[in-house]
Design an enzyme around this catalytic site. Structure first.
Site, PDB file in Angstrom:
ATOM      1  N   HIS A  92       0.806  -1.219   0.000  1.00 48.78           N
ATOM      2  CA  HIS A  92       0.000   0.000   0.000  1.00 48.78           C
ATOM      3  C   HIS A  92       0.838   1.268   0.000  1.00 48.78           C
ATOM      4  O   HIS A  92       0.358   2.332   0.389  1.00 48.78           O
ATOM      5  CB  HIS A  92      -0.975   0.001   1.180  1.00 48.78           C
ATOM      6  CG  HIS A  92      -2.258  -0.702   0.863  1.00 48.78           C
ATOM      7  ND1 HIS A  92      -3.385  -0.045   0.423  1.00 48.78           N
ATOM      8  CD2 HIS A  92      -2.587  -2.010   0.892  1.00 48.78           C
ATOM      9  CE1 HIS A  92      -4.353  -0.909   0.196  1.00 48.78           C
ATOM     10  NE2 HIS A  92      -3.898  -2.112   0.481  1.00 48.78           N
ATOM     11  N   ASP A 157      -6.600   4.110   9.621  1.00 48.10           N
ATOM     12  CA  ASP A 157      -7.998   4.066   9.174  1.00 48.10           C
ATOM     13  C   ASP A 157      -8.303   2.779   8.410  1.00 48.10           C
ATOM     14  O   ASP A 157      -9.399   2.240   8.497  1.00 48.10           O
ATOM     15  CB  ASP A 157      -8.301   5.270   8.282  1.00 48.10           C
ATOM     16  CG  ASP A 157      -8.420   6.558   9.074  1.00 48.10           C
ATOM     17  OD1 ASP A 157      -8.852   6.500  10.235  1.00 48.10           O
ATOM     18  OD2 ASP A 157      -8.070   7.625   8.528  1.00 48.10           O
ATOM     19  N   GLU A 268     -11.601  12.650  14.134  1.00 47.67           N
ATOM     20  CA  GLU A 268     -11.145  12.960  12.784  1.00 47.67           C
ATOM     21  C   GLU A 268     -12.074  14.012  12.190  1.00 47.67           C
ATOM     22  O   GLU A 268     -13.039  14.444  12.815  1.00 47.67           O
ATOM     23  CB  GLU A 268     -11.088  11.715  11.899  1.00 47.67           C
ATOM     24  CG  GLU A 268      -9.944  10.772  12.237  1.00 47.67           C
ATOM     25  CD  GLU A 268      -9.673   9.736  11.154  1.00 47.67           C
ATOM     26  OE1 GLU A 268     -10.274   9.852  10.048  1.00 47.67           O
ATOM     27  OE2 GLU A 268      -8.869   8.822  11.395  1.00 47.67           O
TER      28      GLU A 268
END
Length: 542
Positions: A92, A157, A268
């Protein structure tokens, strides 16, 4: 028999090294026929960013940390001057950080997957923790630890990332204001240095390596296992969203929330550019909530949303509503623009998975992701917002824009991770210097809205924003950094550059590891080594 198998693996690794050297005569290891631990695949040439494609000459699929140690030991003792090595977890990365052009990519997911939970008994002072191999995904650790009522404290997340991968960067989410990033919730590491040495390290044992590797961008060693701090897991989560029109009120309320760690567990926020982006950012919120606020349809106004959560640790705890109401009474959100739902702890942490499945269904998950992640000091957050809005267009922007505060005191200054530097005339003690915002411009270059050539334009915009934010009065730093020149890397590390370079010289003196970052060029064994050399940029093909 064991000795014979060991010799076979040594010979295979030596063959792989020869193929990766500047004197290779054969195009691919596959020309020798199938090898059990080395094969060239397209997987190692790309990552989630889909921006850079750098093919390795070989791929190592280790069966144990010993295989990695053997390879790096040989490379560090050899005269091969061009061979570099990159560790790849879940893939990623965005800008080729886990790639090794003409080098060797180590696939960490081929190591045995181990998760051992150690729970303290009643009355014991010892901490609960998990010993986990570096290629394990965070979602796997979560699932296993929840079986005994435990969980790590700090998260990203998205949970389908490798533990070794996030610990090499930082690992942040809405819990970081309370518990710090993932790199400050680690008790111990097993690391293989660029010299091939397997070292167990902690804050009290080989501490220099321990802190170097955490947030070290893979430059100092490869994490083969980690000891992660655990705590009692919540039973459920009260998940809330509130909307704002005024940016100053939005940030003021976010900072109010992070000042209440005894009540608030997650904070957030995101920018809502228009109604279309509102729909895009609502995917992770439970669909049955009908979470589509009517924010003056057709209006060109920009809105802001705070997302926060309160954890419930007792299954029969009925005070959650009162706690949420007490928090909301102190906030200044738009009237009638509050949304609340109660979900399980696993579903809350795994919320982005729902968005991933939706994007996969639409065929827009495996596309270029020209993301930009910045740490911005509180004193410059409004100026950065203005800079950002000058360089993006709501009409063609696809993806969320995250923005939320962290606390500097929760980050260890011993690690290699970089936050904006405190002003030289600061007296400390809180204020603007204590609060740092993370801004994630998580843009997707979808085929429909991004024609050929558009990706390069988006990357130019990112560079323009970065240069203005880093070099101007904002004083920002990149998170998950990607720089193109040696001067930019020096500027990124600032006062920490000399320590970073000295750690590199100590633990990876030939600069074998993590070439995709482009920080240190590979050094020939024939070149005299010193600890005072000036590393230069290793240019990648772009």
């Amino acid at each position: 028999m064991e000795f014979a198998m060991f010799c076979t693996r040594v010979n295979t690794l030596l063959l792989l090294v020869v193929l990766c050297s500047s004197c290779k005569f054969i195009q691919s290891p596959m020309d020798f026929g199938p090898l059990d631990i080395a094969q060239t695949t397209s997987t190692a040439s790309l990552d989630f960013g889909s921006i850079l494609f750098n093919s390795p000459s070989g791929v190592l699929r280790p069966e144990s940390p010993r295989d990695i140690s053997l390879l790096l030991s040989f490379l560090s003792a050899s005269s091969f001057s061009q061979v570099t090595v990159a560790a790849r977890g879940a893939g990623h990365s965005i800008y080729g950080q886990a790639q090794a052009p003409d080098g060797i990519v180590i696939m960490m997911d081929s190591l045995p997957s181990t998760i051992e939970i150690h729970r303290r008994r009643d009355g014991e002072a010892a901490l609960s923790y998990a010993d986990v191999s570096g290629g394990v995904l965070w979602v796997e650790l979560l699932a296993e630890s929840l079986k005994v009522g435990l969980a790590p404290r700090s998260w990203t997340d998205y949970l389908y990332l490798s533990i070794g991968g996030t610990l090499s960067n930082g690992g942040i989410s809405g819990q970081a204001f309370k518990y710090g990033p993932q790199i400050t919730n680690v008790l111990q590491l097993d690391v293989i240095t660029g010299k091939g040495k397997l070292v167990t390290c902690s804050p009290t044992m080989s501490s220099e390596l321990f802190y170097a590797v955490l947030g070290g961008l893979g430059q100092f060693g490869i994490i083969t296992s980690a000891r992660i701090l655990l705590q009692d897991a919540p039973h459920k989560v009260r998940w809330l969203r509130a909307f704002y029109q005024d940016f100053d009120i939005f940030t003021k309320d976010q900072e109010l929330l992070i000042s209440m760690p005894e009540k608030v567990d997650y904070v957030e926020g995101f920018i809502v550019l228009d109604e279309r982006s509102l729909h895009g950012s609502s995917i992770a919120f439970p669909s049955h909530m009908d979470f589509i606020p009517d924010l003056q349809k057709g209006s060109s106004n920009v809105y802001y949303c705070i997302e926060f959560a309160v954890y419930v640790y007792e299954a029969k705890d009925s005070s959650i509503e009162q706690v949420a109401e007490e928090i909301l009474r102190q906030m200044s959100y738009m009237p009638s623009r509050i949304y609340s739902v109660e979900v399980s702890y696993f579903d809350f942490l795994n919320r982005v998975r729902m968005e991933e499945m939706e994007l996969r269904r639409r065929g827009v998950w495996d596309i270029p992701h020209p993301w930009l992640n910045m740490f911005v000091p509180k004193s410059g957050i409004k100026e950065f917002r203005d800079l950002l809005m000058e360089n993006i267009s709501p009409q063609d922007f696809e993806g969320p824009i995250l923005i939320y505060p962290l606390l500097r005191e929760k980050w260890s200054t011993n690690t290699s991770a970089v936050l904006p530097e405190v002003a030289a005339d600061s007296t400390g003690g809180g204020g603007d210097d204590e609060v740092v915002y993370i801004v994630g411009v998580l843009r997707s270059a979808t085929p429909g809205s991004c024609p050929p050539g558009c990706l390069h334009d988006l990357l130019r915009r990112n560079r323009r924003i970065t240069e203005a934010a880093v070099g101007g009065q904002v004083g920002a730093k990149q998170y998950l950094p990607h720089h193109q020149t040696a001067m930019q890397w020096r500027q990124h590390f600032g006062r920490g550059w000399e320590r970073f370079a000295a750690r590199k010289a100590r633990f990876d003196p030939l600069n074998i590891l993590a070439p995709g970052q482009g920080i240190f060029p590979r050094i020939s064994d024939s070149i005299p080594r010193t600890t005072t050399r000036s590393p230069l940029l290793l240019h990648s093909s772009q």
